[in-house]
Scaffold this motif. Structure first.
Motif, mmCIF file in Angstrom:
data_model
loop_
_atom_site.group_PDB
_atom_site.id
_atom_site.type_symbol
_atom_site.label_atom_id
_atom_site.label_comp_id
_atom_site.label_asym_id
_atom_site.label_seq_id
_atom_site.Cartn_x
_atom_site.Cartn_y
_atom_site.Cartn_z
ATOM 1 N N ALA A 161 0.815 -1.212 0.000
ATOM 2 C CA ALA A 161 0.000 0.000 0.000
ATOM 3 C C ALA A 161 0.850 1.264 0.000
ATOM 4 O O ALA A 161 0.513 2.250 -0.661
ATOM 5 N N VAL A 162 1.959 1.251 0.736
ATOM 6 C CA VAL A 162 2.751 2.484 0.840
ATOM 7 C C VAL A 162 3.517 2.794 -0.441
ATOM 8 O O VAL A 162 4.128 3.860 -0.551
ATOM 9 N N GLU A 163 3.455 1.895 -1.427
ATOM 10 C CA GLU A 163 4.054 2.201 -2.726
ATOM 11 C C GLU A 163 3.236 3.243 -3.487
ATOM 12 O O GLU A 163 3.748 3.894 -4.396
ATOM 13 N N GLY A 212 -0.359 8.374 -2.963
ATOM 14 C CA GLY A 212 -1.494 9.027 -2.313
ATOM 15 C C GLY A 212 -1.864 8.440 -0.970
ATOM 16 O O GLY A 212 -2.669 9.026 -0.229
ATOM 17 N N VAL A 213 -1.320 7.284 -0.638
ATOM 18 C CA VAL A 213 -1.653 6.638 0.637
ATOM 19 C C VAL A 213 -0.976 7.404 1.771
ATOM 20 O O VAL A 213 0.246 7.401 1.895
ATOM 21 N N ALA A 214 -1.795 8.043 2.603
ATOM 22 C CA ALA A 214 -1.271 8.899 3.669
ATOM 23 C C ALA A 214 -1.108 8.162 4.991
ATOM 24 O O ALA A 214 -0.296 8.553 5.824
ATOM 25 N N THR A 215 -1.894 7.093 5.173
ATOM 26 C CA THR A 215 -1.874 6.387 6.454
ATOM 27 C C THR A 215 -2.069 4.890 6.252
ATOM 28 O O THR A 215 -2.676 4.447 5.280
ATOM 29 N N ILE A 216 -1.550 4.137 7.199
ATOM 30 C CA ILE A 216 -1.793 2.706 7.285
ATOM 31 C C ILE A 216 -2.295 2.408 8.695
ATOM 32 O O ILE A 216 -1.676 2.834 9.678
ATOM 33 N N GLN A 217 -3.386 1.698 8.780
ATOM 34 C CA GLN A 217 -3.857 1.213 10.081
ATOM 35 C C GLN A 217 -3.538 -0.271 10.170
ATOM 36 O O GLN A 217 -3.831 -1.033 9.250
ATOM 37 N N ILE A 218 -2.937 -0.672 11.281
ATOM 38 C CA ILE A 218 -2.432 -2.042 11.391
ATOM 39 C C ILE A 218 -2.514 -2.512 12.837
ATOM 40 O O ILE A 218 -2.493 -1.701 13.768
ATOM 41 N N ILE A 219 -2.625 -3.817 13.024
ATOM 42 C CA ILE A 219 -2.596 -4.391 14.370
ATOM 43 C C ILE A 219 -1.147 -4.480 14.833
ATOM 44 O O ILE A 219 -0.291 -5.028 14.134
ATOM 45 N N TYR A 220 -0.916 -3.940 16.015
ATOM 46 C CA TYR A 220 0.421 -3.962 16.611
ATOM 47 C C TYR A 220 0.236 -3.903 18.122
ATOM 48 O O TYR A 220 -0.430 -3.006 18.641
ATOM 49 N N ASN A 221 0.751 -4.894 18.804
ATOM 50 C CA ASN A 221 0.677 -4.906 20.262
ATOM 51 C C ASN A 221 1.728 -5.881 20.800
ATOM 52 O O ASN A 221 2.497 -6.458 20.025
ATOM 53 N N ILE A 222 1.772 -6.055 22.087
ATOM 54 C CA ILE A 222 2.779 -6.933 22.697
ATOM 55 C C ILE A 222 2.703 -8.348 22.131
ATOM 56 O O ILE A 222 3.718 -9.051 22.069
#
Length: 328
Positions: free
Chosen positions: A163-165, A168-178
């Motif tokens: 997606a970051v390629e 126009g993609v300004a943000t990515i929402q992703i799961i990240y935790n311990i």
């Protein structure tokens, strides 16, 4: 409340946001009034980012947000919503400019605004990331003035990297935790390099990292922690971060002694996420005022010491990694 910049949007936002899935549905019974009180408490505590989606309660979450913001004076918070999961069936071919624009028009109405601050494609099928015409259609919606910026909510690290390629993609929402540490291996470096904002969801692994869930905890029939335990309705990684329940409870007990005095485990888990400079904001949900205020207070916690960070990395390596690392 500390603030950070949300990537290419340039917006200054609170590092603790408000995840509005719980006030929409699929988390058991949360009344509209409780939802409004929780959101007001978060905003009173300095939260300036709200994250929702058109499918949370079939628009209920968006409408509650609109109602609360209409009654408040002062600067308006940054509101991010999502589009795409209303497709039935939810397939790549449904991701067309016309369909997404129709969903956006509905969200504009639900949120009672003329322009949406941020629209995120809502965990689209992987094939969508290889269809530049979809991202071109989003560029057109920016030009039309219906949205100020767009991003993608992803399931997998590989999807985020693809997606970051798109410029126009300004943000990515992703799961990240311990319990889901893979994004820090490569994706975070790319996000920083490309100035893409990172919004972290499922920060408490569906409540596991609050330290309050036990093997005896009962979940309501309309709570995804009961009906999606094995991925029956959507990606299993969204429920308990995809970690087998009993194993996760064991890991929680190894995390518990690492939590410093005077801090809740939930605040500790949020502080761990905020250690990363790539993270723009984390969006825990809240069912009530107490949870909302507690989440916001995590912004005040001092940086976790290196020995604590290493101990948490060890818990992940020993108990969790084999079950989740290569899946997402």
């Amino acid at each position: 409340m500390k603030t950070r910049t949300l990537g290419r949007t340039g917006a200054t936002i609170s590092e603790i946001g408000f995840g509005a899935w719980q006030i929409g549905g699929a988390w058991g019974d949360v009344s509209e009034e409780d939802g409004k009180r929780a959101l007001n408490a978060a905003l009173d505590a300095g939260v300036t980012l709200i994250d929702t989606a058109d499918v949370y309660g079939d628009g209920r979450s968006e409408k509650i947000i609109a109602s609360v913001l209409k009654e408040r004076s002062g600067d308006k918070p940054f509101v991010a919503t999502k589009a795409g999961r209303r497709l039935n069936p939810h397939v790549a071919d449904g991701y067309t400019g016309a369909n997404i624009e129709a969903f956006i028009d509905r969200s504009l109405s639900n949120l009672d605004v003329e322009t949406l601050d941020l629209v995120q494609l809502h965990c689209p099928p992987t094939d969508v990331y290889y269809r530049p015409e979809m991202f071109g259609a989003l560029d057109d919606l920016v030009t039309k003035g219906k949205i100020r910026a767009y991003g993608v909510s992803v399931e997998r690290v590989e999807e985020a990297l693809k997606a970051v390629e798109y410029p126009g993609v300004a943000t990515i929402q992703i799961i990240y935790n311990i319990f889901r540490q893979r994004p820090q291996d490569l994706f975070f470096e790319e996000a920083i390099k490309k100035n893409v904002g990172v919004i972290v969801r499922v920060p408490l692994a569906s409540g596991l990292l609050s330290g309050k869930i036990t093997s005896e905890t009962k979940f309501a029939d309309d709570d995804h922690r009961k009906f999606n335990r094995h991925g029956e309705f959507f990606d299993v990684g969204e429920t308990f971060a995809g970690v087998p329940f009993d194993l996760a409870l064991e890991a929680v007990e190894q995390v518990r002694p690492l939590v410093q005095e005077g801090v809740t485990m939930a605040q500790f888990a949020l502080a761990w996420i905020l250690q990363s400079k790539a993270v723009s904001a984390v969006i825990p949900g809240a069912r009530n005022e107490t949870q909302a205020r507690g989440n916001a207070a995590a912004s005040d916690i001092a940086a976790l010491p290196p020995e604590t960070m290493q101990a948490l990395a060890d818990v992940y390596q020993r108990l969790i990694k084999a079950h989740v690392h290569q899946k997402w």
